[in-house]
Design a protein around this motif. Structure first.
Motif, PDB file in Angstrom:
ATOM      1  N   TYR A  17      12.748  32.830  19.687  1.00 53.41           N
ATOM      2  CA  TYR A  17      12.188  32.592  21.027  1.00 53.41           C
ATOM      3  C   TYR A  17      13.029  31.556  21.764  1.00 53.41           C
ATOM      4  O   TYR A  17      13.354  31.721  22.949  1.00 53.41           O
ATOM      5  CB  TYR A  17      10.734  32.125  20.859  1.00 53.41           C
ATOM      6  CG  TYR A  17      10.097  31.421  22.013  1.00 53.41           C
ATOM      7  CD1 TYR A  17       9.723  32.102  23.173  1.00 53.41           C
ATOM      8  CD2 TYR A  17       9.806  30.053  21.932  1.00 53.41           C
ATOM      9  CE1 TYR A  17       9.085  31.442  24.213  1.00 53.41           C
ATOM     10  CE2 TYR A  17       9.164  29.393  22.962  1.00 53.41           C
ATOM     11  CZ  TYR A  17       8.813  30.086  24.102  1.00 53.41           C
ATOM     12  OH  TYR A  17       8.171  29.432  25.123  1.00 53.41           O
ATOM     13  N   VAL A  18      13.423  30.493  21.061  1.00 50.82           N
ATOM     14  CA  VAL A  18      14.296  29.485  21.664  1.00 50.82           C
ATOM     15  C   VAL A  18      15.628  30.118  22.058  1.00 50.82           C
ATOM     16  O   VAL A  18      16.147  29.885  23.160  1.00 50.82           O
ATOM     17  CB  VAL A  18      14.512  28.307  20.700  1.00 50.82           C
ATOM     18  CG1 VAL A  18      15.651  27.406  21.187  1.00 50.82           C
ATOM     19  CG2 VAL A  18      13.233  27.495  20.550  1.00 50.82           C
ATOM     20  N   GLY A  19      16.207  30.933  21.171  1.00 50.18           N
ATOM     21  CA  GLY A  19      17.482  31.563  21.475  1.00 50.18           C
ATOM     22  C   GLY A  19      17.424  32.447  22.705  1.00 50.18           C
ATOM     23  O   GLY A  19      18.289  32.372  23.592  1.00 50.18           O
ATOM     24  N   VAL A  20      16.410  33.273  22.782  1.00 51.41           N
ATOM     25  CA  VAL A  20      16.260  34.195  23.919  1.00 51.41           C
ATOM     26  C   VAL A  20      16.133  33.440  25.236  1.00 51.41           C
ATOM     27  O   VAL A  20      16.737  33.805  26.250  1.00 51.41           O
ATOM     28  CB  VAL A  20      15.038  35.105  23.697  1.00 51.41           C
ATOM     29  CG1 VAL A  20      14.625  35.799  24.992  1.00 51.41           C
ATOM     30  CG2 VAL A  20      15.348  36.152  22.619  1.00 51.41           C
ATOM     31  N   THR A  21      15.368  32.367  25.230  1.00 52.78           N
ATOM     32  CA  THR A  21      15.050  31.672  26.487  1.00 52.78           C
ATOM     33  C   THR A  21      16.142  30.719  26.951  1.00 52.78           C
ATOM     34  O   THR A  21      15.931  29.972  27.908  1.00 52.78           O
ATOM     35  CB  THR A  21      13.725  30.902  26.343  1.00 52.78           C
ATOM     36  OG1 THR A  21      13.781  30.044  25.186  1.00 52.78           O
ATOM     37  CG2 THR A  21      12.563  31.860  26.205  1.00 52.78           C
ATOM     38  N   ARG A  22      17.324  30.764  26.329  1.00 54.97           N
ATOM     39  CA  ARG A  22      18.449  29.998  26.883  1.00 54.97           C
ATOM     40  C   ARG A  22      19.051  30.722  28.069  1.00 54.97           C
ATOM     41  O   ARG A  22      19.816  30.129  28.838  1.00 54.97           O
ATOM     42  CB  ARG A  22      19.547  29.797  25.822  1.00 54.97           C
ATOM     43  CG  ARG A  22      19.153  29.044  24.548  1.00 54.97           C
ATOM     44  CD  ARG A  22      18.431  27.747  24.804  1.00 54.97           C
ATOM     45  NE  ARG A  22      16.988  27.946  24.802  1.00 54.97           N
ATOM     46  CZ  ARG A  22      16.119  27.082  25.297  1.00 54.97           C
ATOM     47  NH1 ARG A  22      16.536  25.995  25.873  1.00 54.97           N
ATOM     48  NH2 ARG A  22      14.819  27.317  25.236  1.00 54.97           N
ATOM     49  N   ALA A  23      18.759  32.009  28.267  1.00 57.69           N
ATOM     50  CA  ALA A  23      19.407  32.823  29.298  1.00 57.69           C
ATOM     51  C   ALA A  23      18.679  32.694  30.637  1.00 57.69           C
ATOM     52  O   ALA A  23      17.467  32.894  30.711  1.00 57.69           O
ATOM     53  CB  ALA A  23      19.441  34.285  28.862  1.00 57.69           C
ATOM     54  N   SER A  24      19.431  32.386  31.669  1.00 57.40           N
ATOM     55  CA  SER A  24      18.840  32.278  33.001  1.00 57.40           C
ATOM     56  C   SER A  24      19.097  33.498  33.876  1.00 57.40           C
ATOM     57  O   SER A  24      18.485  33.638  34.942  1.00 57.40           O
ATOM     58  CB  SER A  24      19.361  31.029  33.718  1.00 57.40           C
ATOM     59  OG  SER A  24      20.768  31.099  33.889  1.00 57.40           O
ATOM     60  N   GLU A  25      19.996  34.393  33.464  1.00 56.83           N
ATOM     61  CA  GLU A  25      20.249  35.609  34.232  1.00 56.83           C
ATOM     62  C   GLU A  25      20.364  36.842  33.345  1.00 56.83           C
ATOM     63  O   GLU A  25      19.753  37.870  33.617  1.00 56.83           O
ATOM     64  CB  GLU A  25      21.530  35.465  35.081  1.00 56.83           C
ATOM     65  CG  GLU A  25      21.444  34.424  36.176  1.00 56.83           C
ATOM     66  CD  GLU A  25      22.707  34.378  37.017  1.00 56.83           C
ATOM     67  OE1 GLU A  25      23.386  35.431  37.148  1.00 56.83           O
ATOM     68  OE2 GLU A  25      23.031  33.294  37.544  1.00 56.83           O
TER      69      GLU A  25
END
Length: 562
Positions: free
Chosen positions: A527-535
């Protein structure tokens, strides 16, 4: 009586902004800058927090009574400063070793307490081996027994457990079980008595602050990333809260980002701590809907993790899967993402994240071979993370067509040429002003082009090869543009385009199957890894060996990534 407010927010929902709002509100009520401390858990977070406090208190830099750069501190930095202020830790400039000892921070000529102790008790030790956090996080590597001993010791220290509980550490050592408690006592005695002064590890002074009841002398204490507390840190925090001398404490965090159980961390510290007010933030300003949906899918696929209403703000953005077979395809993908998802100056446009450090090395080698400069997140440094290589590459990319050149970069290049090629006027002055093109041409007139310069540099062949590959790269990418790391080291960071490699390791997957708490944490890690993306989020398969991580497998089965 201290009042406590908890800000519970998912990634990008505005936790830091809400902390700032609380600070501004208290300023309007008469709070001064000297009566506030902002605690973070990373140095980068501290820099950002200092700037925020300065924006709220515009005249702070000119206030001779306040050190403006210390209005925000890491938890450990603040704790240590309290102990120094109370003269509970001796500190003088000529102390050797310094009173606070940190593995991996010693040069060849320095006194290294860790190495000296291991030599004394007959344990192999490698100062350049994995740091203790990486050892405890489950990566399988050949590691000297001394390094493993310190990892076990740190776990016990962070979790406030006695030596007899050493088997609770998520790490095994070849040391006989009956010997470990005695070694721990010997190490503690060594730190206390071996030198002319007591030396302390991080958790030693956290315990010392708790024992002496030292408390920050502030009216407002802001604490970010509260879910990252270890048991030792949480115990000290509770003593600050219960002392009642702090008027207000504001905690910010996200229990689903609690990913440090190998240090004793738990989401329960955030979820069950005593509070007077609760603020919940659910809408992410960072993650677009497709990325947020992937994060929600990962949390929903385990019974003990929950998205709790987390959702993206805009439909803009992209979630995709990609099969990447080799370094060429990986480099091409990174170049494309860099060109299509630009970032602010000095910020990364692309971030590549792996689950383990072994996987990270594979990605590092591939990018280096293909000429993509990058920096590594966390304590490890890439080839390009060193000033010399970065400066040489920046100079060579301009050579020979620029009108002038940065003198520091020219000096870095000429310092690595044979003595006959050196220009005294350039080499002798290491200033940062510009050097006219004609002066540079006179130094490099014997070379046909930038690649020819590289061929003559007095550097190891692999460094010259890396420079040539970078010069041959089709994109003008800098080390600021591309960051690589493990998911753990990326926590708190973001980038427009994130590549998340879906492989885990056999060891982690085996633990997932037999330990439900470990399984829940794996879902939080991803979940932490996925939510590093802003676009844009790209889930990568085919590049690394190893099993697919169960949370990613569950996400694929849900159809979210289709």
């Amino acid at each position: 009586m201290t009042t406590v407010t908890r800000i519970d927010g998912a990634p990008g929902t505005g936790k830091t902004y809400t902390l700032r709002e609380r600070l501004e509100k208290r300023k309007e009520a008469g709070l001064t800058a000297g009566s506030v401390k902002w605690i973070t858990f990373t140095n980068a977070g501290t820099v950002d927090a200092v700037e925020t406090v300065k924006e709220v208190f515009p005249g702070l830099d000119g206030d001779e009574h306040i050190d403006a750069d210390k209005v925000a501190r890491t938890f450990h930095s603040l704790t240590l400063s309290l102990l120094f202020h109370e003269d509970l830790i001796e500190s003088e400039e000529d102390m050797e070793p310094e009173p606070v000892i940190v593995p991996g921070s010693y040069g060849e000529d320095d006194i290294n307490p860790f190495a000296e102790f291991c030599e004394l008790v007959g344990m192999e030790y490698d100062a350049d081996a994995n740091d203790t956090k990486k050892l405890l996080s489950g990566e399988k590597e050949r590691t000297p027994v001394g390094n493993k001993f310190f990892a076990v010791y740190n776990f016990l220290n962070q979790t406030c457990k006695p030596p007899e509980k050493h088997w609770d550490a998520p790490l095994t050592t070849p040391i006989p079980n009956s010997r470990i408690p005695g070694l721990i006592e010997e190490w503690e005695a060594f730190k206390r008595d071996h030198y002319d002064h007591r030396v302390y590890q991080f958790c030693d002074y956290v315990h010392l602050a708790y024992e002496h009841g030292v408390t920050p002398d502030v009216d407002l204490l802001l604490i970010d990333e509260f879910q990252d507390f270890t048991p030792a840190e949480y115990r000290l925090y509770k003593s600050w809260r219960d002392a009642g001398s702090i008027d207000e404490i504001v905690l910010a965090g996200d229990p689903e980002q609690s990913i440090y159980s190998f240090r004793g961390g738990s989401p329960l510290y955030f979820e069950e701590t005593d509070i007077d007010e609760d603020v919940t933030l659910k809408e992410s300003y960072r993650c677009p809907v497709p990325v947020a949906n992937a994060a929600v899918g990962i949390l929903k696929s385990h019974a003990d993790t929950s998205p709790r209403g987390f959702h993206g703000r805009t439909d803009d953005g992209r979630l995709r899967t990609a099969t990447v077979r080799d370094g060429v395809e990986l480099a091409n993908a990174v170049v494309e993402s860099h060109e299509t998802t630009p970032s602010e100056p000095g910020e990364p446009s692309v971030m590549l994240l792996t689950r383990t450090n072994t996987q990270l090395r594979s990605v590092s080698r591939a990018l280096q071979t293909q000429g993509i400069p990058f920096d590594i997140l966390g304590s490890r440094r890439s080839l390009w993370g060193y000033g010399e290589m970065r400066a040489i590459l920046e100079f060579l990319r301009e050579f020979p067509t620029a009108d002038s050149y940065d003198k520091q970069r020219v000096w870095k290049v000429t310092s690595n040429l044979p003595d006959g090629r050196l220009n005294g006027s350039i080499r002798g002055d290491r200033g940062f002003d510009e050097v006219p093109a004609e002066e540079v041409v006179s130094v490099f007139e014997a070379f046909s082009d930038a690649v020819d310069v590289v061929s003559h540099l007095d550097l190891p062949e692999w460094k010259r090869d890396a420079l040539k590959a970078a010069l041959d790269s089709p994109a003008d990418i800098t080390t600021d543009d591309v960051k690589i790391g493990t998911i753990h080291t990326a926590k708190g960071l973001e980038a427009p385009s994130v590549y998340l490699f879906e492989q885990s390791s056999e060891r982690i997957n085996e633990q997932y199957e037999r330990d439900d708490d470990a399984a829940a944490e794996e879902h939080r890690v991803w979940y932490v890894g996925v939510t590093r993306a802003s676009e844009e989020l790209t889930i990568v398969d085919g590049f690394l060996n190893g099993p697919t991580a169960p949370p990613v497998k569950a996400l694929r089965l849900s159809g979210v990534t289709a």
